[in-house]
Design a protein around this motif. Structure first.
Motif, short mmCIF file in Angstrom:
data_model
loop_
_atom_site.label_atom_id
_atom_site.label_comp_id
_atom_site.label_asym_id
_atom_site.label_seq_id
_atom_site.Cartn_x
_atom_site.Cartn_y
_atom_site.Cartn_z
N PHE A 84 0.80 -1.26 -0.10
CA PHE A 84 -0.36 -0.11 -0.01
C PHE A 84 1.04 1.11 0.03
O PHE A 84 1.99 1.12 0.20
CB PHE A 84 -0.90 0.07 1.05
CG PHE A 84 -0.29 0.13 2.40
CD1 PHE A 84 -0.27 1.14 3.18
CD2 PHE A 84 0.29 -0.92 3.18
CE1 PHE A 84 0.14 1.27 4.45
CE2 PHE A 84 0.85 -0.91 4.21
CZ PHE A 84 0.49 0.23 5.03
N HIS A 85 0.33 2.59 -0.35
CA HIS A 85 1.04 3.62 -0.62
C HIS A 85 0.29 4.53 0.50
O HIS A 85 -0.68 4.94 0.14
CB HIS A 85 1.01 4.38 -1.84
CG HIS A 85 1.58 3.47 -2.75
ND1 HIS A 85 1.21 2.26 -3.45
CD2 HIS A 85 2.85 3.32 -3.55
CE1 HIS A 85 1.79 1.56 -4.31
NE2 HIS A 85 2.97 2.43 -4.30
N ALA A 86 1.30 4.91 1.51
CA ALA A 86 0.74 5.85 2.68
C ALA A 86 1.80 6.71 2.99
O ALA A 86 2.55 6.36 4.04
CB ALA A 86 0.02 5.31 3.69
N ARG A 88 2.48 9.33 4.44
CA ARG A 88 2.48 10.19 5.64
C ARG A 88 1.83 9.20 6.85
O ARG A 88 1.87 9.77 7.94
CB ARG A 88 1.27 11.23 5.74
CG ARG A 88 1.76 12.25 4.43
CD ARG A 88 0.78 13.36 4.36
NE ARG A 88 1.15 14.46 3.53
CZ ARG A 88 0.45 15.71 2.99
NH1 ARG A 88 -0.91 15.83 3.85
NH2 ARG A 88 0.84 16.47 2.05
N SER A 89 1.78 8.04 6.55
CA SER A 89 1.57 7.07 7.67
C SER A 89 2.54 6.73 8.56
O SER A 89 3.71 6.78 7.89
CB SER A 89 0.84 5.76 7.04
OG SER A 89 0.61 4.87 8.37
N ASN A 108 4.15 -1.11 3.23
CA ASN A 108 3.83 0.50 2.94
C ASN A 108 5.27 0.85 1.88
O ASN A 108 6.13 1.25 2.66
CB ASN A 108 3.88 1.47 4.31
CG ASN A 108 3.49 2.98 3.83
OD1 ASN A 108 3.40 3.17 2.60
ND2 ASN A 108 3.29 3.71 4.93
#
Length: 217
Positions: A84-86, A88-89, A108
């Motif tokens: 997944f692409h996050a 700012r996580s 990520n």
């Protein structure tokens, strides 16, 4: 017959080692819920995982010590890797027990292909440590190993350091053990110091790996 006697002897030694050190024992004749067909499949990747990401994930597996790799080989055929692409996580990865559908590891890649490339190996092995916990490690042993991780007196953000749960303490230290301590200062991100001896900490996991080898013969 000689080969059978040797296998029985190894299994008895492993069970004796576990009893001597107070580790929970698995029954010698217990059937593994993981079949030979499960093991043969190997780790699966979702279609959206880019070839470059798959390459560094597989490289992380190759860097694991043999005992850790044996445990991974037991569960990887039931495990699917997704990404997944996050950017700012805080989260770098997640592992899920999907019941009859097996296990899922999510990574990520926005961060692991960015500022956290040095931590790829630790994160991959941390998440697979969760799957090993789900599938192979009794809760009592998991909790005992988690309790051996030193405490610092700090609890950053209310869930790191001393506030990390037993599953996270186990998975984080599993990654350190699998990589023989070769992780960055940040690692998978839980701010956990290693045990005084990673070899002693991982001894019951190494014994479990031997037991799996004996049963697979």
């Amino acid at each position: 017959m000689a080969g059978v006697r040797a296998a029985v002897l190894v299994l008895c030694l492993v069970i004796g080692f576990a009893a001597l050190h107070g580790y929970p024992q698995r029954e010698a004749d217990a059937a593994s819920p993981i079949t030979a067909a499960d093991r043969a499949r190997g780790l699966r990747f979702a279609d959206h995982v880019a070839p470059g990401d798959r390459a560094w994930i597989e490289a992380a597996l190759a860097r694991a010590r043999p005992e850790a790799r044996r445990l991974i080989d037991e569960i990887d055929g039931l495990t699917t890797v997704t990404v997944f692409h996050a950017p700012r996580s805080w989260w770098l990865g997640r592992a899920d027990d999907l019941g009859d559908a097996g296990y899922r590891v999510r990574l990520n890649v926005a961060r692991l292909d960015g500022e956290r490339t040095l931590d790829r190996d630790a994160v991959v092995l941390h998440e697979l440590g969760h799957v090993i916990d789900f599938a192979l490690v009794p809760d009592a042993l998991r909790d005992r190993l988690a309790a051996q991780v030193p405490r610092s007196g700090a609890c950053p953000q209310g869930f790191l350091g001393d506030c990390a749960t037993a599953p996270e303490r186990f998975a984080d230290t599993f990654a350190k053990w699998a990589l023989r301590g070769a992780v960055s200062a940040v690692g998978a991100g839980y701010n956990l110091p290693p045990p005084r001896s990673l070899e002693d900490w991982g001894a019951p996991l190494a014994a479990l790996a031997v037991t799996l080898d004996v049963r697979a013969r």
